[in-house]
Design a protein around this motif. Structure first.
Motif, PDB file in Angstrom:
ATOM      1  N   ASP A  63       0.813  -1.208   0.000  1.00 20.82           N
ATOM      2  CA  ASP A  63       0.000   0.000   0.000  1.00 20.82           C
ATOM      3  C   ASP A  63       0.852   1.267   0.000  1.00 20.82           C
ATOM      4  N   SER A  64       0.226   2.364  -0.408  1.00 12.56           N
ATOM      5  CA  SER A  64       0.897   3.662  -0.416  1.00 12.56           C
ATOM      6  C   SER A  64       0.098   4.713   0.341  1.00 12.56           C
ATOM      7  N   GLY A  65      -0.864   4.259   1.174  1.00 10.30           N
ATOM      8  CA  GLY A  65      -1.637   5.216   1.950  1.00 10.30           C
ATOM      9  C   GLY A  65      -3.135   5.117   1.769  1.00 10.30           C
ATOM     10  N   TYR A  66      -3.606   4.331   0.806  1.00 12.58           N
ATOM     11  CA  TYR A  66      -5.045   4.201   0.617  1.00 12.58           C
ATOM     12  C   TYR A  66      -5.688   3.441   1.773  1.00 12.58           C
ATOM     13  N   LEU A  85       2.476   2.069   7.998  1.00 14.40           N
ATOM     14  CA  LEU A  85       1.736   2.759   9.048  1.00 14.40           C
ATOM     15  C   LEU A  85       0.654   1.857   9.610  1.00 14.40           C
ATOM     16  N   GLU A  86       0.304   2.075  10.858  1.00 12.35           N
ATOM     17  CA  GLU A  86      -0.838   1.376  11.438  1.00 12.35           C
ATOM     18  C   GLU A  86      -2.120   1.967  10.861  1.00 12.35           C
ATOM     19  N   ASN A  87      -3.065   1.114  10.483  1.00 13.36           N
ATOM     20  CA  ASN A  87      -4.320   1.604   9.920  1.00 13.36           C
ATOM     21  C   ASN A  87      -5.428   0.611  10.215  1.00 13.36           C
ATOM     22  N   ARG A  88      -6.643   1.012   9.940  1.00 16.30           N
ATOM     23  CA  ARG A  88      -7.830   0.191  10.222  1.00 16.30           C
ATOM     24  C   ARG A  88      -8.477  -0.277   8.930  1.00 16.30           C
ATOM     25  N   ALA A  89      -7.704  -0.921   8.098  1.00 13.85           N
ATOM     26  CA  ALA A  89      -8.249  -1.474   6.862  1.00 13.85           C
ATOM     27  C   ALA A  89      -9.202  -2.620   7.171  1.00 13.85           C
ATOM     28  N   CYS A  91      -9.332  -5.506   6.045  1.00 12.28           N
ATOM     29  CA  CYS A  91      -8.748  -6.811   5.779  1.00 12.28           C
ATOM     30  C   CYS A  91      -7.433  -6.894   6.556  1.00 12.28           C
ATOM     31  N   PRO A  92      -6.827  -8.068   6.682  1.00 11.84           N
ATOM     32  CA  PRO A  92      -5.590  -8.192   7.466  1.00 11.84           C
ATOM     33  C   PRO A  92      -4.502  -7.224   7.011  1.00 11.84           C
ATOM     34  N   VAL A  93      -3.820  -6.624   7.973  1.00 14.56           N
ATOM     35  CA  VAL A  93      -2.765  -5.644   7.692  1.00 14.56           C
ATOM     36  C   VAL A  93      -1.456  -6.121   8.299  1.00 14.56           C
ATOM     37  N   VAL A  94      -0.397  -6.072   7.510  1.00 12.64           N
ATOM     38  CA  VAL A  94       0.949  -6.397   7.975  1.00 12.64           C
ATOM     39  C   VAL A  94       1.780  -5.121   7.914  1.00 12.64           C
ATOM     40  N   GLN A  95       2.369  -4.729   9.016  1.00 15.66           N
ATOM     41  CA  GLN A  95       3.200  -3.527   9.056  1.00 15.66           C
ATOM     42  C   GLN A  95       4.632  -3.925   8.722  1.00 15.66           C
ATOM     43  N   ALA A  96       5.094  -3.538   7.557  1.00 19.54           N
ATOM     44  CA  ALA A  96       6.423  -3.923   7.097  1.00 19.54           C
ATOM     45  C   ALA A  96       6.875  -2.995   5.987  1.00 19.54           C
ATOM     46  N   GLU A  97       8.157  -3.052   5.671  1.00 16.97           N
ATOM     47  CA  GLU A  97       8.710  -2.291   4.566  1.00 16.97           C
ATOM     48  C   GLU A  97       8.625  -3.117   3.287  1.00 16.97           C
TER      49      GLU A  97
END
Length: 265
Positions: A63-66, A85-89, A91-97
């Motif tokens: 992702d790029s911020g959407y 970034l931490e977000n409330r999408a 669907c499952p979110v993985v915080q990584a580069e």
């Protein structure tokens, strides 16, 4: 003047933003604007057509911020968003580069890079990580900003102003990304340019320039603000051993039904 333009050219088209996390936050805010919403709407349609008729168990969106899925979740067993970034999408979110993805090699069916290369520190490494994570025959979809467009011209003229914004993104040449994909053993299916909307924020300007956008699309099709690259990961096939039967020579002293066939590898 020429030196100043050269310096801005390197900053906009090569270096990219200095802080990827801040740039992602800036794009997250920009996607909520009228122009950003129109871009997202167009890109959802592009992704839908790119994956039409395909199914998979795991889809990963870098992702790029959407902070939401651009693909239809019903087509995949698991849709995952990778964000810095931490977000409330939803669907499952993985915080990584994107340059260091936490997935097993050959474990993902599709990788969607949504302007990832425009904001990350090392775009080639991000493509390489996507190639490693993809299964044989897996699909890589790349959406990026086209430098040879009105948006690229605005980014070049506006230059770096310190504050993170969409115009601080890296407007990388699509041909360069295509070369990386070929180098990493991808077969390209699509290389297209879309979104001929002018880079204006005011609704009045957007409505007045619809005719010019259609004219630009017909006369200058290469100048779309967004490029789309779609490729699938090729796998070098293994050659199975072939049996070569040779006729028995009159000098052959083999007895009975003993075969003289040899296996050639």
């Amino acid at each position: 003047m020429v030196k100043r333009l050269k310096r801005r050219f390197k900053q906009v088209y090569r270096k990219g933003p200095s802080d990827a996390a801040k740039q992602e936050q800036a794009l997250s805010d920009w996607y909520k604007t009228r122009l950003g919403e129109s871009l997202i709407c167009a890109e959802k349609d592009l992704v839908s057509r790119a994956i039409s008729g395909r199914f998979g168990s795991v889809m990963v969106q870098l992702d790029s911020g959407y902070h939401n899925a651009l693909f239809e979740k019903r087509l995949f067993g698991s849709g995952i968003i990778v964000s810095e970034l931490e977000n409330r999408a939803l669907c499952p979110v993985v915080q990584a580069e994107p340059e260091n993805l936490p997935f097993e090699p050959e474990s993902v069916d599709m990788v969607l890079m949504h302007h990832t290369l425009d904001i990350c520190e090392d775009p080639y490494q991000a493509v390489r990580e996507g190639a490693i994570a993809l299964k044989p025959g897996g699909l890589l979809i790349v959406l990026g900003f086209n430098p040879y467009s009105s948006w690229g011209v605005r980014a070049l003229m506006q230059g770096r102003q310190g504050k993170a914004s969409i115009w601080n993104s890296r407007f990388i040449r699509s041909g360069r990304v295509e070369d990386w994909m070929h180098l990493l053993n991808f077969e390209l299916e699509r290389h297209e340019r879309h979104v001929f909307t002018p880079p204006f924020m005011r609704p009045k300007w957007l409505s007045q320039n619809r005719f010019l956008s259609k004219l630009q699309q017909s006369v200058l099709p290469f100048s779309g603000s967004v490029y789309l690259l779609v490729g699938y990961k090729q796998v070098l096939g293994k050659i199975s051993p072939t049996h070569v039967h040779k006729k028995k020579s009159f000098l052959d002293t083999s007895i009975g039904n003993q075969s003289t066939a040899r296996t050639k590898y």
